[in-house]
Motif scaffolding. Structure first.
Motif, PDB file in Angstrom:
ATOM      1  N   LEU A   1       0.835  -1.205   0.000  1.00 45.59           N
ATOM      2  CA  LEU A   1       0.000   0.000   0.000  1.00 45.59           C
ATOM      3  C   LEU A   1       0.871   1.256   0.000  1.00 45.59           C
ATOM      4  O   LEU A   1       0.620   2.211  -0.747  1.00 45.59           O
ATOM      5  CB  LEU A   1      -0.905  -0.026   1.237  1.00 45.59           C
ATOM      6  N   SER A   2       1.945   1.237   0.825  1.00 43.79           N
ATOM      7  CA  SER A   2       2.849   2.388   0.866  1.00 43.79           C
ATOM      8  C   SER A   2       3.487   2.616  -0.490  1.00 43.79           C
ATOM      9  O   SER A   2       3.605   3.755  -0.952  1.00 43.79           O
ATOM     10  CB  SER A   2       3.939   2.174   1.922  1.00 43.79           C
ATOM     11  N   GLY A   3       3.906   1.502  -1.139  1.00 44.83           N
ATOM     12  CA  GLY A   3       4.518   1.630  -2.456  1.00 44.83           C
ATOM     13  C   GLY A   3       3.558   2.230  -3.465  1.00 44.83           C
ATOM     14  O   GLY A   3       3.918   3.121  -4.244  1.00 44.83           O
ATOM     15  N   LEU A   4       2.307   1.784  -3.410  1.00 44.50           N
ATOM     16  CA  LEU A   4       1.283   2.311  -4.318  1.00 44.50           C
ATOM     17  C   LEU A   4       1.086   3.807  -4.086  1.00 44.50           C
ATOM     18  O   LEU A   4       1.012   4.611  -5.028  1.00 44.50           O
ATOM     19  CB  LEU A   4      -0.028   1.554  -4.089  1.00 44.50           C
ATOM     20  N   LEU A   5       1.028   4.199  -2.789  1.00 44.25           N
ATOM     21  CA  LEU A   5       0.832   5.624  -2.467  1.00 44.25           C
ATOM     22  C   LEU A   5       2.025   6.444  -2.944  1.00 44.25           C
ATOM     23  O   LEU A   5       1.848   7.547  -3.483  1.00 44.25           O
ATOM     24  CB  LEU A   5       0.639   5.786  -0.961  1.00 44.25           C
ATOM     25  N   CYS A   6       3.249   5.916  -2.749  1.00 45.36           N
ATOM     26  CA  CYS A   6       4.441   6.640  -3.215  1.00 45.36           C
ATOM     27  C   CYS A   6       4.393   6.824  -4.727  1.00 45.36           C
ATOM     28  O   CYS A   6       4.706   7.903  -5.245  1.00 45.36           O
ATOM     29  CB  CYS A   6       5.707   5.879  -2.833  1.00 45.36           C
ATOM     30  N   PHE A   7       3.979   5.755  -5.434  1.00 47.52           N
ATOM     31  CA  PHE A   7       3.891   5.842  -6.895  1.00 47.52           C
ATOM     32  C   PHE A   7       2.878   6.912  -7.300  1.00 47.52           C
ATOM     33  O   PHE A   7       3.132   7.728  -8.185  1.00 47.52           O
ATOM     34  CB  PHE A   7       3.503   4.474  -7.459  1.00 47.52           C
TER      35      PHE A   7
END
Lengths: 88, 230
Positions: free
Chosen positions: A8-14
């Protein structure tokens, strides 16, 4: 389950990166302001995931709320000062 | 060409710095010395359930006073710069949608209530004066969006702001005489941990900060909205 939060964090960063690129490179000024506000909004969700709700509240209220509308206010003032017909 | 090369080199350099930070990151196994002190002593010393608030208002209270001063200065400078603009006495009213008007009537009281809740409960739940003040200011912003011709009383806003600032500093000075030092919260009884009326002067100080921050943002927004042309 263990991979859910990092994913989820990776998706938000993207999402933040895409919104930031749109804010810099977008042609329309209003879309750029909205994209800058989206960066702050996603950042505040990210702060919440990183267990700092105080910072998340500040970011959501000031970063994505007040700053976005402040920029719109200023954009309206700048446009009102322009003479019609000079700029498309 | 050279310009592009320099820009690329800069990006690579900054990127390598961040990459080093990222790959060298290992989470701490336990809290460091300062953090452990705050985590263990806050509830016993200051009676505040929210450690972040205890640090912001009491342990690092002087820094917070500085932050409020910076905000006050920026609000005054915005007012000073915009004071030279012309105030149009009769502007044509901008048509605003029915949805925005009705929505504002419904939402603004709730937003103001949420702002007050956030700063009054600053010592118990996440949030505090700065967050609550910003939420209140966003309620004011919604009022301005729904009715751009709305005129706010500047004397009322500056009276709230000045009185909050004066009382904040006076509570700080009272700490010098009645408790351990400037902005010490133990001038009032600490109460039971977790109650609304606990943590000494922290709820009082944070409510004053909330009012002050809200008034400062509101004055910036009102000045921007009323100035017609520079």
């Amino acid at each position: 389950m263990i991979y859910l939060l990092p994913a989820l964090s990776g998706l938000l960063c993207f999402t933040m990166l895409v919104a930031a690129v749109v804010a810099i490179g977008g042609r329309s000024m209003s879309i750029a302001i909205l994209a800058a506000g989206l960066v702050s909004l996603v950042a505040s969700v990210l702060f919440l995931i990183l267990a700092s709700p105080d910072v998340a509240m500040t970011e959501a209220a000031i970063g994505s709320g007040l700053t976005t509308f402040l920029l719109f206010f200023v954009l309206g003032r700048v446009r009102a000062g322009e003479h019609d017909g000079e700029q498309p | 060409m050279i310009k592009r090369f320099i820009a690329l080199a800069l990006v690579v350099a900054v990127g390598s710095v961040f990459a080093t930070l990222l790959f060298g990151y290992t989470p701490d196994a336990d809290l460091n010395l300062t953090a452990r002190y705050y985590a263990e002593r806050t509830a016993a010393d200051l009676g505040a359930a929210n450690i972040v608030t205890a640090i912001v208002v009491t342990y690092r209270g002087l820094d917070t006073l500085g932050e409020v001063t910076v905000l006050f200065l920026s609000a005054s400078i915005v007012g000073l710069v915009l004071a030279k603009g012309t105030h149009a006495p009769h502007r044509t009213p901008v048509p605003v949608g029915e949805l925005l008007t009705t929505g504002t009537r419904f939402l603004v009281p709730l937003i103001l209530l949420l702002g007050v809740y956030v700063f009054v409960n600053g010592h118990l739940t996440p949030g505090g004066g700065f967050q609550g003040g910003a939420i209140i200011a966003s309620g004011i912003l919604l009022l301005l969006l729904a009715d751009p011709l709305k005129h706010f009383s500047h004397s009322l806003i500056s009276a709230i702001e000045s009185l909050a600032g004066i009382f904040y500093v006076m509570i700080g000075l009272a700490g010098l005489f009645l408790a351990g030092g400037f902005l010490d919260n133990r001038i009032l009884p600490l109460g039971t941990l977790g109650n609304l009326a606990s943590a000494g002067a922290i709820p009082l100080i944070y409510s004053l900060i909330g009012l002050k921050v809200g008034a400062e943002f509101a004055s910036i927004l009102a000045a921007l909205s009323e100035t017609e042309e520079l």
